[in-house]
Design a protein around this motif. Sequence first.
Motif, PDB file in Angstrom:
ATOM      1  N   LEU A 194      18.427  16.054  -4.072  1.00 24.48           N
ATOM      2  CA  LEU A 194      19.779  16.567  -4.220  1.00 24.48           C
ATOM      3  C   LEU A 194      20.711  15.742  -3.341  1.00 24.48           C
ATOM      4  O   LEU A 194      20.277  15.063  -2.415  1.00 24.48           O
ATOM      5  CB  LEU A 194      19.845  18.040  -3.799  1.00 24.48           C
ATOM      6  CG  LEU A 194      18.962  19.031  -4.554  1.00 24.48           C
ATOM      7  CD1 LEU A 194      19.202  20.440  -4.029  1.00 24.48           C
ATOM      8  CD2 LEU A 194      19.193  18.963  -6.052  1.00 24.48           C
ATOM      9  N   ASP A 195      22.006  15.815  -3.633  1.00 23.57           N
ATOM     10  CA  ASP A 195      22.980  15.189  -2.756  1.00 23.57           C
ATOM     11  C   ASP A 195      23.074  16.035  -1.490  1.00 23.57           C
ATOM     12  O   ASP A 195      23.376  17.235  -1.558  1.00 23.57           O
ATOM     13  CB  ASP A 195      24.340  15.129  -3.450  1.00 23.57           C
ATOM     14  CG  ASP A 195      25.381  14.344  -2.660  1.00 23.57           C
ATOM     15  OD1 ASP A 195      25.335  14.368  -1.413  1.00 23.57           O
ATOM     16  OD2 ASP A 195      26.249  13.718  -3.284  1.00 23.57           O
ATOM     17  N   PRO A 196      22.836  15.458  -0.314  1.00 22.17           N
ATOM     18  CA  PRO A 196      22.807  16.285   0.898  1.00 22.17           C
ATOM     19  C   PRO A 196      24.164  16.800   1.361  1.00 22.17           C
ATOM     20  O   PRO A 196      24.224  17.781   2.101  1.00 22.17           O
ATOM     21  CB  PRO A 196      22.201  15.344   1.949  1.00 22.17           C
ATOM     22  CG  PRO A 196      22.485  13.973   1.448  1.00 22.17           C
ATOM     23  CD  PRO A 196      22.442  14.067  -0.050  1.00 22.17           C
ATOM     24  N   LEU A 197      25.272  16.175   0.951  1.00 15.75           N
ATOM     25  CA  LEU A 197      26.563  16.597   1.494  1.00 15.75           C
ATOM     26  C   LEU A 197      26.915  18.039   1.122  1.00 15.75           C
ATOM     27  O   LEU A 197      27.331  18.818   1.994  1.00 15.75           O
ATOM     28  CB  LEU A 197      27.665  15.628   1.068  1.00 15.75           C
ATOM     29  CG  LEU A 197      29.033  15.888   1.705  1.00 15.75           C
ATOM     30  CD1 LEU A 197      28.962  15.816   3.229  1.00 15.75           C
ATOM     31  CD2 LEU A 197      30.069  14.895   1.186  1.00 15.75           C
ATOM     32  N   PRO A 198      26.781  18.463  -0.149  1.00 12.22           N
ATOM     33  CA  PRO A 198      27.051  19.877  -0.444  1.00 12.22           C
ATOM     34  C   PRO A 198      26.116  20.824   0.314  1.00 12.22           C
ATOM     35  O   PRO A 198      26.528  21.927   0.684  1.00 12.22           O
ATOM     36  CB  PRO A 198      26.834  19.970  -1.961  1.00 12.22           C
ATOM     37  CG  PRO A 198      27.049  18.579  -2.461  1.00 12.22           C
ATOM     38  CD  PRO A 198      26.517  17.688  -1.381  1.00 12.22           C
ATOM     39  N   ILE A 199      24.871  20.383   0.547  1.00 12.29           N
ATOM     40  CA  ILE A 199      23.938  21.217   1.313  1.00 12.29           C
ATOM     41  C   ILE A 199      24.445  21.402   2.741  1.00 12.29           C
ATOM     42  O   ILE A 199      24.430  22.513   3.287  1.00 12.29           O
ATOM     43  CB  ILE A 199      22.539  20.594   1.303  1.00 12.29           C
ATOM     44  CG1 ILE A 199      21.966  20.579  -0.116  1.00 12.29           C
ATOM     45  CG2 ILE A 199      21.596  21.351   2.252  1.00 12.29           C
ATOM     46  CD1 ILE A 199      20.697  19.790  -0.265  1.00 12.29           C
ATOM     47  N   LEU A 200      24.918  20.321   3.342  1.00 13.82           N
ATOM     48  CA  LEU A 200      25.442  20.417   4.702  1.00 13.82           C
ATOM     49  C   LEU A 200      26.702  21.280   4.748  1.00 13.82           C
ATOM     50  O   LEU A 200      26.917  22.012   5.718  1.00 13.82           O
ATOM     51  CB  LEU A 200      25.718  19.029   5.259  1.00 13.82           C
ATOM     52  CG  LEU A 200      24.461  18.216   5.585  1.00 13.82           C
ATOM     53  CD1 LEU A 200      24.813  16.774   5.890  1.00 13.82           C
ATOM     54  CD2 LEU A 200      23.724  18.830   6.765  1.00 13.82           C
ATOM     55  N   SER A 201      27.521  21.208   3.704  1.00 14.14           N
ATOM     56  CA  SER A 201      28.690  22.078   3.650  1.00 14.14           C
ATOM     57  C   SER A 201      28.259  23.542   3.621  1.00 14.14           C
ATOM     58  O   SER A 201      28.873  24.402   4.263  1.00 14.14           O
ATOM     59  CB  SER A 201      29.540  21.754   2.421  1.00 14.14           C
ATOM     60  OG  SER A 201      30.033  20.432   2.490  1.00 14.14           O
ATOM     61  N   TYR A 202      27.192  23.836   2.903  1.00 15.45           N
ATOM     62  CA  TYR A 202      26.631  25.192   2.900  1.00 15.45           C
ATOM     63  C   TYR A 202      26.099  25.561   4.286  1.00 15.45           C
ATOM     64  O   TYR A 202      26.319  26.678   4.786  1.00 15.45           O
ATOM     65  CB  TYR A 202      25.529  25.272   1.853  1.00 15.45           C
ATOM     66  CG  TYR A 202      24.643  26.490   1.947  1.00 15.45           C
ATOM     67  CD1 TYR A 202      25.107  27.747   1.551  1.00 15.45           C
ATOM     68  CD2 TYR A 202      23.349  26.380   2.426  1.00 15.45           C
ATOM     69  CE1 TYR A 202      24.291  28.866   1.636  1.00 15.45           C
ATOM     70  CE2 TYR A 202      22.522  27.492   2.517  1.00 15.45           C
ATOM     71  CZ  TYR A 202      23.002  28.728   2.128  1.00 15.45           C
ATOM     72  OH  TYR A 202      22.193  29.824   2.218  1.00 15.45           O
ATOM     73  N   LEU A 203      25.431  24.618   4.948  1.00 18.92           N
ATOM     74  CA  LEU A 203      24.842  24.910   6.254  1.00 18.92           C
ATOM     75  C   LEU A 203      25.889  25.100   7.344  1.00 18.92           C
ATOM     76  O   LEU A 203      25.585  25.688   8.387  1.00 18.92           O
ATOM     77  CB  LEU A 203      23.869  23.793   6.642  1.00 18.92           C
ATOM     78  CG  LEU A 203      22.622  23.669   5.766  1.00 18.92           C
ATOM     79  CD1 LEU A 203      21.732  22.529   6.248  1.00 18.92           C
ATOM     80  CD2 LEU A 203      21.841  24.982   5.724  1.00 18.92           C
ATOM     81  N   VAL A 204      27.099  24.607   7.109  1.00 18.64           N
ATOM     82  CA  VAL A 204      28.188  24.882   8.056  1.00 18.64           C
ATOM     83  C   VAL A 204      28.318  26.384   8.278  1.00 18.64           C
ATOM     84  O   VAL A 204      28.522  26.848   9.412  1.00 18.64           O
ATOM     85  CB  VAL A 204      29.519  24.290   7.533  1.00 18.64           C
ATOM     86  CG1 VAL A 204      30.709  24.904   8.268  1.00 18.64           C
ATOM     87  CG2 VAL A 204      29.524  22.784   7.693  1.00 18.64           C
ATOM     88  N   GLY A 205      28.202  27.153   7.213  1.00 15.98           N
ATOM     89  CA  GLY A 205      28.342  28.601   7.312  1.00 15.98           C
ATOM     90  C   GLY A 205      27.096  29.320   7.770  1.00 15.98           C
ATOM     91  O   GLY A 205      27.137  30.513   8.058  1.00 15.98           O
ATOM     92  N   GLN A 206      25.969  28.595   7.847  1.00 10.62           N
ATOM     93  CA  GLN A 206      24.707  29.196   8.260  1.00 10.62           C
ATOM     94  C   GLN A 206      24.385  28.917   9.730  1.00 10.62           C
ATOM     95  O   GLN A 206      23.426  29.472  10.271  1.00 10.62           O
ATOM     96  CB  GLN A 206      23.564  28.659   7.387  1.00 10.62           C
ATOM     97  CG  GLN A 206      23.741  28.916   5.897  1.00 10.62           C
ATOM     98  CD  GLN A 206      23.677  30.378   5.559  1.00 10.62           C
ATOM     99  OE1 GLN A 206      22.767  31.083   5.995  1.00 10.62           O
ATOM    100  NE2 GLN A 206      24.644  30.862   4.786  1.00 10.62           N
TER     101      GLN A 206
END
Length: 441
Positions: free
Chosen positions: A83-95
């Motif tokens: 997967l593209d990691p950038l959207p995942i990291l954007s999700y992890l900002v909130g986690q």
Amino acid sequence: MSRQIHLAGFLLAGLVVHSHAAWRHPETQGNFLEPEYYARSAKVLEEGLFDLLFFADRFAIGDQLGGSRELALRHGAQDATRLDPLPILSYLVGQTRRLGLGVTRSTTYYEPVHVARSLATLDHLSRGRAAWNIVTSMNDSEGRLFGKDRHLEHDLRYDRADEFVEIALKLWSSWAPGALKLDREQGILADPAGVRDVAHRGEWFRVEGPLNIPRSPQGRPVLIQAGSSGRGRRFGARWAEAIFSIHGNLPAMRAFRDDVRQQVVAQGRAAEQCKILTAVMPFIGGSEAEARAKRDRHNALAHPQIGLATLSAQLNFDFSAFAPDSRLENIAAHPETPPAVAEKLRSLGVSLNLGELAQTFASSVRVPQLVGTGAQIAEQLAELFNAGGCDGFVISPGYLPGSFAEFAESVVPHLQRLGLYRRAYEGTTLREHLGLGPLEA
């Protein structure tokens, strides 16, 4: 305070990590297509007070081994699915609240404004926890995905990367601190005098700015890199604030760190402004025998042909014509072996044969596997650190999130007792975690 160990967690947004056995391992939890798969690891790392979680990345499924993707897809090679990691990291900002978040972006197949805008946004949303892992990409499969017959030659990729980073820095600094006013009463959005023009004319790029994103909390993301070639080291010494390395023993680790630090100083920077983090893959048990059994069970799940496919993809060279018992020194001396591949094979160890190297790539991609109790692993890391082998470690998991959880629960407390690791986050930004200090405006 005495010198402290820095820790990074290593992930790919896919099935495997350095361990090709990870996706098959019975203790790996979840599906890489689900956000919770990544959130579990991120939360464990933050509980362990890690500096950052870093995602490596690659664009294409490699077909270097025998000109086919079949093996990679059938058995799960490192680049078989991502997967593209950038959207995942954007999700992890909130986690997460304190953990640094690092994303890989290529200077060969992106434009500077793509990286500048996305990473400035990540730094804002995370309140100063973003990092950019700068890569130049790896092989012809990636080139063809972007309409290029061949991947750009090695040193030219770094020439382009130098100019790319120069532009990104100009764009990130185009907004001065305090230029954004947001004065609703007066109707003033920004001070135009604090927004600088960017007018770049170079060999690779023409860019006119400024960026339309205000200065981010860190001023820009932390710059990280993993180049080990001579040209890659020069690039890292010029730009990187953290460099990830893979070396099998203390002398090699120390030689790499000493060389990079000397080059950093030659670039006019303080040696301490570039942290060297070396990769390890720990297997932790209640006893050394239990840990060794865990390592052996893990390695037995790693398919050696997948290791050969990964080696071929990373070196952009088809090894299928060589028998498993072929010595690396003989492959390096073969007239069909490109000079860059020959140099890399010699650096990997001429005492090995191809089959042995393939097995190593399958189980760890050469990341040293450490075995022991939590106390024993902590002592091993402390020895490498205190002897000048590194400034910290990249922890590469054999299974998820268990490898990270075991490290946080069993190794971190021992490092703390040794006085080598923080007991709480002392800052809020990744630059603060790494002790890099604020940027000049």
